[in-house]
Design an enzyme around this catalytic site. Structure first.
Site, PDB file in Angstrom:
ATOM      1  N   ASP A  28     -75.692   2.675  60.307  1.00 21.66           N
ATOM      2  CA  ASP A  28     -76.869   3.546  60.347  1.00 21.66           C
ATOM      3  C   ASP A  28     -77.851   3.020  59.304  1.00 21.66           C
ATOM      4  O   ASP A  28     -77.463   2.703  58.175  1.00 21.66           O
ATOM      5  CB  ASP A  28     -76.497   4.979  59.966  1.00 21.66           C
ATOM      6  CG  ASP A  28     -75.760   5.718  61.071  1.00 21.66           C
ATOM      7  OD1 ASP A  28     -75.326   5.076  62.045  1.00 21.66           O
ATOM      8  OD2 ASP A  28     -75.598   6.947  60.936  1.00 21.66           O
ATOM      9  N   HIS A  42     -69.561  -1.498  60.211  1.00 23.79           N
ATOM     10  CA  HIS A  42     -68.697  -1.781  61.355  1.00 23.79           C
ATOM     11  C   HIS A  42     -69.024  -3.144  61.967  1.00 23.79           C
ATOM     12  O   HIS A  42     -70.058  -3.740  61.678  1.00 23.79           O
ATOM     13  CB  HIS A  42     -68.842  -0.667  62.396  1.00 23.79           C
ATOM     14  CG  HIS A  42     -68.383   0.671  61.893  1.00 23.79           C
ATOM     15  ND1 HIS A  42     -67.239   1.290  62.329  1.00 23.79           N
ATOM     16  CD2 HIS A  42     -68.914   1.514  60.957  1.00 23.79           C
ATOM     17  CE1 HIS A  42     -67.079   2.451  61.706  1.00 23.79           C
ATOM     18  NE2 HIS A  42     -68.101   2.609  60.860  1.00 23.79           N
ATOM     19  N   SER A  52     -77.465   0.268  50.236  1.00 21.71           N
ATOM     20  CA  SER A  52     -77.880  -1.110  50.090  1.00 21.71           C
ATOM     21  C   SER A  52     -78.334  -1.690  51.419  1.00 21.71           C
ATOM     22  O   SER A  52     -78.956  -1.003  52.213  1.00 21.71           O
ATOM     23  CB  SER A  52     -76.763  -1.952  49.478  1.00 21.71           C
ATOM     24  OG  SER A  52     -77.294  -3.161  48.987  1.00 21.71           O
TER      25      SER A  52
END
Length: 280
Positions: free
Chosen positions: A83, A140, A246
């Protein structure tokens, strides 16, 4: 101000607090953070802030899996790994990666300084994705891969927010980072997890928190890519996490990925949705 700020000392101090079980103070800070960054706790498996004993537990919270389905399920599709929001994406031009208007940086430097690691991607494609404090901070896989190498690169800890990216030259190749290089059926790809101010640590599923000895040396770990000891990760599986926000940079060889047409700087990303398709 960031040039003069003792960024490593501040980050270590924040890291100690984030890992501490500080009782009511931890709870107070978590609730302030939720309000400040408008975090939707209804997405979390544990919606009640009281479920988290440390700030790190809260920040790396898991989401309800049904809210991030792997919609890029076709074998020819790549999935968004996080995200966040697209910072930049496009072509790598003769080993240079675009950062922002007026700024680019060396791919070889980004990957730790060994030209052999960068060779496969010299004229390939990249995507830089910024994770804001409100975002889900587990990372992921964009496609199936077998872990080949991990590289820890020490460096600065500048903020990676859009304002800093636009004004600090060579930012992603000078900040501390962890590089993971994978083998896939199309060749290799790399995922670069970039540290930043007050990012307490970076972790991977195979090494947990990456904590090499302090100093200026680059550290490299190589892994078997065949046999029972090989680490094989499927598209959509978790590969790592940030403790505080980050940036993730994906690097692919030439003629491997066509990024989705709608993607441009500022586009919001959701883990599991379509990043692009195979360039066949």
């Amino acid at each position: 101000m960031q040039h003069w700020l003792p960024k490593h000392a501040v980050s270590r101090l924040v890291g100690k607090f984030a890992a501490a079980r500080a009782g009511w103070f931890t709870q107070l800070f978590i609730r302030w953070f939720i309000r400040q960054y408008k975090i939707d706790m209804s997405e979390a498996i544990h919606e009640d802030p009281k479920a988290f004993k440390t700030f790190n537990e809260f920040f790396t919270r898991y989401l309800k899996p049904e809210l991030r389905p792997l919609t890029a399920a076709d074998d020819n599709q790549f999935a968004h790994p996080v995200d966040g929001a697209i910072s930049q994406l496009g072509d790598i031009e003769e080993g240079r990666v675009f950062q922002a208007k007026g700024h680019d940086y060396s791919l070889t430097e980004l990957l730790g300084g060994d030209p052999r690691d960068a060779h496969a991607f010299r004229d390939g494609d990249f995507a830089t994705i910024y994770l804001a404090p409100k975002d889900y901070h587990r990372i992921h896989m964009p496609c199936d891969g077998v872990l080949k190498k991990m590289i820890y690169v020490p460096g600065d800890l500048y903020s990676v927010n859009p304002l800093t990216v636009a004004n600090v030259p060579n930012l992603f190749a000078r900040n501390e980072r962890v590089v993971a290089i994978f083998e896939a059926d199309f060749g290799q790809f790399a995922m670069v997890l970039v540290g930043a101010t007050i990012v307490a640590s970076i972790g991977t599923v195979w090494s947990e928190t990456v904590t090499p000895p302090r100093g200026s040396d680059v550290h490299t770990w190589e892994y078997p890519t065949a046999g029972d000891q090989a680490l094989r990760l499927k598209k959509g599986e978790e590969m790592g996490h940030f403790k505080l926000g980050s940036t993730v940079i994906l690097v692919f060889p030439d003629d491997v990925i066509d990024f989705a047409d709608e993607l441009k700087p500022g586009t919001v990303t959701r883990m599991g949705t379509v990043l692009g398709e195979r360039d066949d």
